[in-house]
Write a protein that holds these residues in place. Structure first.
Motif, PDB file in Angstrom:
ATOM      1  N   VAL A 192      16.972 -51.076  23.748  1.00 47.76           N
ATOM      2  CA  VAL A 192      15.797 -50.904  24.491  1.00 47.76           C
ATOM      3  C   VAL A 192      15.418 -49.095  24.764  1.00 47.76           C
ATOM      4  O   VAL A 192      16.381 -48.717  24.836  1.00 47.76           O
ATOM      5  N   THR A 193      14.297 -48.943  24.703  1.00 47.34           N
ATOM      6  CA  THR A 193      13.761 -47.667  24.935  1.00 47.34           C
ATOM      7  C   THR A 193      12.821 -47.600  26.344  1.00 47.34           C
ATOM      8  O   THR A 193      11.821 -48.558  26.466  1.00 47.34           O
ATOM      9  N   ILE A 194      13.085 -46.714  27.292  1.00 48.03           N
ATOM     10  CA  ILE A 194      12.398 -46.720  28.591  1.00 48.03           C
ATOM     11  C   ILE A 194      11.737 -45.272  28.514  1.00 48.03           C
ATOM     12  O   ILE A 194      12.410 -44.225  28.434  1.00 48.03           O
ATOM     13  N   GLY A 195      10.348 -45.302  28.610  1.00 55.87           N
ATOM     14  CA  GLY A 195       9.916 -43.922  28.693  1.00 55.87           C
ATOM     15  C   GLY A 195       9.294 -43.542  30.273  1.00 55.87           C
ATOM     16  O   GLY A 195       8.602 -44.711  30.594  1.00 55.87           O
ATOM     17  N   LEU A 196       9.442 -42.456  30.567  1.00 59.29           N
ATOM     18  CA  LEU A 196       9.076 -41.986  31.849  1.00 59.29           C
ATOM     19  C   LEU A 196       7.710 -40.964  31.678  1.00 59.29           C
ATOM     20  O   LEU A 196       8.407 -39.738  31.150  1.00 59.29           O
ATOM     21  N   GLY A 197       6.605 -41.205  31.938  1.00 60.67           N
ATOM     22  CA  GLY A 197       5.674 -40.157  31.923  1.00 60.67           C
ATOM     23  C   GLY A 197       5.474 -39.519  33.314  1.00 60.67           C
ATOM     24  O   GLY A 197       5.281 -40.068  34.397  1.00 60.67           O
ATOM     25  N   LEU A 198       5.785 -37.910  33.121  1.00 57.63           N
ATOM     26  CA  LEU A 198       5.856 -37.336  34.569  1.00 57.63           C
ATOM     27  C   LEU A 198       4.616 -36.436  34.549  1.00 57.63           C
ATOM     28  O   LEU A 198       4.521 -35.640  33.693  1.00 57.63           O
ATOM     29  N   ASN A 199       4.235 -36.229  36.012  1.00 58.23           N
ATOM     30  CA  ASN A 199       3.011 -35.134  35.957  1.00 58.23           C
ATOM     31  C   ASN A 199       3.620 -33.629  35.891  1.00 58.23           C
ATOM     32  O   ASN A 199       4.379 -33.281  36.629  1.00 58.23           O
ATOM     33  N   SER A 200       2.518 -32.971  35.151  1.00 57.98           N
ATOM     34  CA  SER A 200       2.724 -31.459  35.560  1.00 57.98           C
ATOM     35  C   SER A 200       1.744 -31.254  36.402  1.00 57.98           C
ATOM     36  O   SER A 200       1.945 -30.063  36.918  1.00 57.98           O
ATOM     37  N   VAL A 201       0.780 -32.038  36.943  1.00 52.52           N
ATOM     38  CA  VAL A 201      -0.287 -31.901  37.951  1.00 52.52           C
ATOM     39  C   VAL A 201      -0.418 -32.913  38.499  1.00 52.52           C
ATOM     40  O   VAL A 201      -0.521 -34.092  37.852  1.00 52.52           O
ATOM     41  N   ASP A 202      -0.122 -32.975  40.045  1.00 52.47           N
ATOM     42  CA  ASP A 202      -0.444 -34.051  40.765  1.00 52.47           C
ATOM     43  C   ASP A 202      -1.760 -33.957  41.406  1.00 52.47           C
ATOM     44  O   ASP A 202      -2.046 -32.985  42.156  1.00 52.47           O
ATOM     45  N   TYR A 203      -2.672 -34.817  41.258  1.00 48.60           N
ATOM     46  CA  TYR A 203      -3.982 -34.888  41.888  1.00 48.60           C
ATOM     47  C   TYR A 203      -3.826 -35.836  43.305  1.00 48.60           C
ATOM     48  O   TYR A 203      -3.543 -36.770  43.190  1.00 48.60           O
ATOM     49  N   TYR A 204      -4.415 -35.217  44.248  1.00 51.31           N
ATOM     50  CA  TYR A 204      -4.603 -35.963  45.717  1.00 51.31           C
ATOM     51  C   TYR A 204      -5.813 -35.444  46.297  1.00 51.31           C
ATOM     52  O   TYR A 204      -6.272 -34.597  45.940  1.00 51.31           O
ATOM     53  N   THR A 205      -6.228 -36.224  47.209  1.00 56.62           N
ATOM     54  CA  THR A 205      -7.168 -36.188  48.329  1.00 56.62           C
ATOM     55  C   THR A 205      -6.222 -35.813  49.651  1.00 56.62           C
ATOM     56  O   THR A 205      -5.493 -36.686  49.757  1.00 56.62           O
TER      57      THR A 205
END
Length: 391
Positions: A171-184
């Motif tokens: 199995v391969t599991i990929g984790l996509g990680l933010n370089s910029v977190d957008y929020y309000t």
């Protein structure tokens, strides 16, 4: 934080690439140019067939392609569609380092349900103790709040043939990680940004990956199979290219933690460079070759809206070039003539020894023609799309 399931053309395109790009299973009765079946009771499993040895075959069960149970589940904040495409393509490339295309068949993730992934992508809280993102500390400052690190999570299963059956080989599991977190700061308010360094997102990603691994090992079907954990750095919303894989680790023999991470020096660049996209890591000769191609094409055919390219690098070497040309053509004869000319110019000016794809489309986004060349090829395959279906 909202979680959404995204169904986009980009993801469908990636699935189509996986279906079309078929591995040559030299050591299997699922081998090249065959229609191989395995039957269990009334259920029949087949593979998608073969085209090249560089890509995986897919799994078809009971006449239908086995789609992922959780593809597209995503934290509802990143609007760069390029991240969605390059994440899955990068995950396939990482998997090839561990699961060779001549021994394994790729099956879309079947073990993680959408609801499970949604909970894992959420913040940790009393009501969601499986959340991998840090709990909300109540602060709104750019550097004082706890950002969302994990943006998306993808599963790919790799199957091997045992007798007349396909069984799970890894199995391969990929984790996509933010370089910029957008929020309000307030609902429907202005959008703010928390920038996350590569060092920080990598450290957080490794911690989360080990938590995911521990959870997967608790499942009897995943207790002992090899599991690849891959970290993907997402690009910002305003980036003209997708993000890139930054590292991976392999868990074998049922281990519940990994520490031997292998770094990946993979990068994407835009040709020509813009103020938002710095090409310091790209090869100057590659960019110069593209510039010559662009100038030659634009000088001969002035009715062009733009000529750009996405350059994909691995270990500072160009691995693929994807060219996009937007035209103002309306005549079928113009499109045919232009496609012929682009094929000649590409052969003359664009770098050799790497796969090249050229998409020509109108200003409203309709694809007019397509050209492609393999890494070992010298000539371009071309196809002009016609409403009459004559080409």
């Amino acid at each position: 934080m909202r979680i959404k399931r995204i169904r986009m053309i980009g993801l469908v395109a990636v699935a189509a690439l996986v279906l079309a790009g078929c591995g040559n299973l030299k050591n299997s009765s699922f081998g090249a140019n065959s229609t191989s079946n395995t039957t269990t009771g009334s259920k029949t499993t087949t593979t998608t067939g073969t085209t090249t040895s560089d890509d995986y075959e897919g799994v078809i069960k009971n006449g239908q392609y086995r789609t992922s149970k959780s593809r597209g589940v995503n934290v509802s904040q990143n609007d760069n569609v390029m991240n969605l495409k390059s994440f899955e393509i990068g995950l396939l490339d990482v998997s090839k380092k561990v699961f060779s295309t001549d021994k394994y068949v790729m099956q879309e993730g079947q073990y993680l349900k959408s609801s499970t992934v949604e909970n894992w992508l959420g913040r940790y809280s009393k009501s969601n103790q499986s959340g991998l993102n840090p709990k909300d500390n109540g602060k709104k400052g750019e550097t004082t709040r706890n950002p969302i690190y994990l943006q998306q999570l993808e599963e790919q299963d790799y199957m091997v043939q045992n007798g007349s059956k396909l069984s799970l080989g890894g199995v391969t599991i990929g984790l996509g990680l933010n370089s910029v977190d957008y929020y309000t700061k307030v609902q429907y308010g202005a959008t703010y940004e928390t920038k996350i360094s590569t060092t920080e997102l990598t450290a957080q990603g490794k911690k989360m990956a080990n938590k995911v691994l521990q959870r997967l090992r608790q499942r009897s079907s995943l207790k002992n199979v090899p599991i690849v954990l891959a970290l993907y750095k997402q690009s910002s919303n305003d980036s003209l290219v997708g993000g890139n894989m930054i590292g991976y680790a392999v868990s074998k023999n049922g281990s519940t933690s990994v520490s031997d991470w292998k770094s990946l020096n993979w990068n994407n660049y835009v040709f020509p460079a813009t103020s938002e996209s710095k090409n310091a890591g790209a090869n100057n000769n590659d960019e110069s070759d593209f510039s010559s191609f662009k100038s030659h094409v634009q000088n001969f055919f002035p009715n062009l809206s733009g000529v750009t390219a996405n350059a994909h690098y691995k270990d500072k070497s160009l691995s693929k070039l994807s060219v996009n040309i937007t035209t103002k053509f309306y005549s079928e004869t113009e499109i045919i003539s232009f496609t012929q000319y682009v094929s000649t110019a590409a052969k003359r000016y664009l770098p050799s020894g790497v796969p090249v794809e050229i998409t020509i489309k109108s200003a409203n986004g309709d694809i007019q023609s397509f050209l492609a060349r393999t890494a070992k090829g010298s000539s371009y395959y071309t196809h002009v799309f016609s409403d009459q279906g004559n080409n």
